[in-house]
Design a protein around this motif. Structure first.
Motif, PDB file in Angstrom:
ATOM      1  N   CYS A  89      -9.869  12.309  -0.540  1.00 57.67           N
ATOM      2  CA  CYS A  89      -9.264  10.987  -0.721  1.00 57.67           C
ATOM      3  C   CYS A  89      -7.747  11.021  -0.600  1.00 57.67           C
ATOM      4  CB  CYS A  89      -9.667  10.407  -2.072  1.00 57.67           C
ATOM      5  SG  CYS A  89     -11.421  10.027  -2.218  1.00 57.67           S
ATOM      6  N   LEU A  90      -7.121  12.158  -0.934  1.00 58.61           N
ATOM      7  CA  LEU A  90      -5.661  12.244  -0.838  1.00 58.61           C
ATOM      8  C   LEU A  90      -5.166  11.885   0.553  1.00 58.61           C
ATOM      9  CD1 LEU A  90      -2.972  13.117  -2.242  1.00 58.61           C
ATOM     10  CD2 LEU A  90      -3.376  15.394  -1.280  1.00 58.61           C
ATOM     11  N   ILE A 104      -3.241  -1.790  -1.130  1.00 58.09           N
ATOM     12  CA  ILE A 104      -4.391  -0.932  -0.909  1.00 58.09           C
ATOM     13  C   ILE A 104      -5.590  -1.432  -1.706  1.00 58.09           C
ATOM     14  CG2 ILE A 104      -3.824   0.711  -2.771  1.00 58.09           C
ATOM     15  CD1 ILE A 104      -4.717   2.933  -0.697  1.00 58.09           C
ATOM     16  N   ILE A 105      -6.763  -1.327  -1.087  1.00 58.76           N
ATOM     17  CA  ILE A 105      -8.037  -1.596  -1.750  1.00 58.76           C
ATOM     18  C   ILE A 105      -8.806  -0.287  -1.765  1.00 58.76           C
ATOM     19  CG2 ILE A 105     -10.181  -2.919  -1.719  1.00 58.76           C
ATOM     20  CD1 ILE A 105      -8.638  -5.116  -0.181  1.00 58.76           C
ATOM     21  N   TRP A 106      -9.188   0.165  -2.952  1.00 56.98           N
ATOM     22  CA  TRP A 106      -9.713   1.514  -3.139  1.00 56.98           C
ATOM     23  C   TRP A 106     -11.131   1.432  -3.708  1.00 56.98           C
ATOM     24  CZ3 TRP A 106      -6.592   5.885  -2.162  1.00 56.98           C
ATOM     25  CH2 TRP A 106      -7.090   7.122  -2.587  1.00 56.98           C
ATOM     26  N   PHE A 107     -12.131   1.640  -2.853  1.00 47.58           N
ATOM     27  CA  PHE A 107     -13.527   1.695  -3.283  1.00 47.58           C
ATOM     28  C   PHE A 107     -13.868   3.136  -3.636  1.00 47.58           C
ATOM     29  CE2 PHE A 107     -13.697  -2.297  -1.020  1.00 47.58           C
ATOM     30  CZ  PHE A 107     -14.776  -3.004  -1.549  1.00 47.58           C
ATOM     31  N   ASP A 108     -14.305   3.370  -4.872  1.00 47.29           N
ATOM     32  CA  ASP A 108     -14.564   4.748  -5.305  1.00 47.29           C
ATOM     33  C   ASP A 108     -15.295   4.697  -6.645  1.00 47.29           C
ATOM     34  OD1 ASP A 108     -14.354   7.516  -6.002  1.00 47.29           O
ATOM     35  OD2 ASP A 108     -12.453   7.657  -4.934  1.00 47.29           O
ATOM     36  N   ARG A 154      -0.191  -4.241  -6.343  1.00 42.43           N
ATOM     37  CA  ARG A 154      -0.815  -4.531  -5.049  1.00 42.43           C
ATOM     38  C   ARG A 154      -1.947  -3.547  -4.754  1.00 42.43           C
ATOM     39  NH1 ARG A 154       4.075  -6.209  -0.857  1.00 42.43           N
ATOM     40  NH2 ARG A 154       4.542  -8.249  -1.814  1.00 42.43           N
ATOM     41  N   CYS A 155      -2.610  -3.129  -5.801  1.00 41.71           N
ATOM     42  CA  CYS A 155      -3.744  -2.219  -5.682  1.00 41.71           C
ATOM     43  C   CYS A 155      -4.968  -2.859  -6.320  1.00 41.71           C
ATOM     44  CB  CYS A 155      -3.430  -0.886  -6.363  1.00 41.71           C
ATOM     45  SG  CYS A 155      -4.834   0.250  -6.481  1.00 41.71           S
ATOM     46  N   LEU A 156      -6.084  -2.813  -5.603  1.00 38.13           N
ATOM     47  CA  LEU A 156      -7.364  -3.253  -6.132  1.00 38.13           C
ATOM     48  C   LEU A 156      -8.304  -2.050  -6.169  1.00 38.13           C
ATOM     49  CD1 LEU A 156      -9.408  -5.419  -7.033  1.00 38.13           C
ATOM     50  CD2 LEU A 156      -9.886  -5.834  -4.593  1.00 38.13           C
ATOM     51  N   LEU A 201      -7.539  -0.031   3.568  1.00 31.14           N
ATOM     52  CA  LEU A 201      -8.856  -0.058   2.941  1.00 31.14           C
ATOM     53  C   LEU A 201      -9.387   1.369   2.845  1.00 31.14           C
ATOM     54  CD1 LEU A 201     -11.330  -1.629   1.884  1.00 31.14           C
ATOM     55  CD2 LEU A 201     -12.083  -1.851   4.272  1.00 31.14           C
ATOM     56  N   HIS A 202      -9.576   1.829   1.614  1.00 28.49           N
ATOM     57  CA  HIS A 202     -10.070   3.193   1.380  1.00 28.49           C
ATOM     58  C   HIS A 202     -11.499   3.136   0.872  1.00 28.49           C
ATOM     59  CE1 HIS A 202     -10.121   7.412   0.241  1.00 28.49           C
ATOM     60  NE2 HIS A 202     -10.602   7.033  -0.935  1.00 28.49           N
TER      61      HIS A 202
END
Length: 278
Positions: A89-90, A104-108, A154-156, A201-202
């Motif tokens: 992920c890094l 950034i949108i971070w699905f994890d 600004r991070c979801l 989008l991650h």
């Protein structure tokens, strides 16, 4: 659409080992073929071996970020939408730099928001989102050309259900937005309202519910089905200015039937179609 698929086959500093086998397995499993059959102009690039012969986790991890950042920036310069297939992920830090992303949108299933001060395991990838948000590893992150930390407001963070106690405490102090998969698109709209113009989008594939799809050895109960994740991601693609994607954490050793590559291919085909409708 013109697409650039960029392979970063590393896991904790090791080339083509563990999660590092995931990028090539996704391609071999038909991901690029699916995008091509959908009518897209797809190029595939591998960053190759970077870092040093010792394969030190931190040094090599950031060398991967630098290489990915350069590849992503070059793709955008040639009007190609970047899709990074990563072991860790890094690597998203490099993609964020290459895209000049401001959100950034971070699905994890994990928070990835530990720091060296909070981590009891010392796992670098557990600090991936913290790095992107400028909370740790700042000198190393500065070596990634063009990197600017994303403001936590600004991070979801979506469906992070397996959090360390200290991660929970840290998240309580930050303006990071939280969502489940079912309301992710609605929450993502707040990024637009906050002035976000370029959103990365991650997608850590272990966000999936392991009862439907197991992608690696780390499997926490709950999470979305592939259909639910695809629906959420496509809704986001239709409403948020997504400038690039990272897909991470697939270990083919835990997918004996080869189910993950076609599921990921369908997801990306539908996402790109959603982006084209903007």
């Amino acid at each position: 659409m013109k697409l650039s698929v960029i392979l970063a086959p590393y896991d904790s500093g090791h080339y083509q080992s563990g999660f590092g086998q995931g990028p090539e397995a996704l391609v071999a499993g038909g991901l690029v073929d699916a995008l091509t059959l959908a009518g897209h102009d797809v190029t595939v690039e591998d960053i190759g071996q970077v870092g040093d012969a010792q394969e030190r986790e931190i040094a090599t991890g950031f060398a991967v970020c630098r290489a990915v950042g350069n590849k992503v920036g070059n793709a955008i310069d040639h009007d190609r939408f970047p899709i990074v297939l990563a072991g860790n992920c890094l690597t998203a830090a490099g993609a964020v730099a290459g895209e000049v992303a401001d959100s950034i949108i971070w699905f994890d299933q994990h928070g990835d928001i530990n720091t060296p001060d909070t981590s009891s395991f010392g796992f670098l990838d557990g600090m991936a989102l913290s790095t992107v948000l400028g909370l740790c590893w700042r000198p190393m992150a500065k070596t990634i050309r063009g990197f600017r930390p994303v403001d936590p407001s600004r991070c979801l963070l979506v469906d992070a259900r397996d959090l360390d106690p200290d991660e929970r405490k840290l998240l309580d102090t930050l303006p990071v937005m939280r969502a489940d998969c079912v309301n992710a698109a609605e929450k993502a709209g707040k990024l637009n309202a906050g002035g976000a113009k370029r959103t990365h989008l991650h997608l850590d594939l272990d966000v999936h519910n392991p009862d439907f799809l197991q992608v690696n050895r780390y499997a926490a109960p709950g999470g979305p089905s592939p259909e639910q994740l695809r629906e959420a991601v496509c809704s986001i693609g239709r409403s948020v200015p997504v400038t690039g994607v990272t897909v991470s954490a697939y270990d083919p050793a835990f997918d004996p039937k080869g189910e993950v590559p076609p599921v990921t291919g369908y997801l990306l085909v539908d996402l790109v179609a959603a982006l084209e409708r903007i």
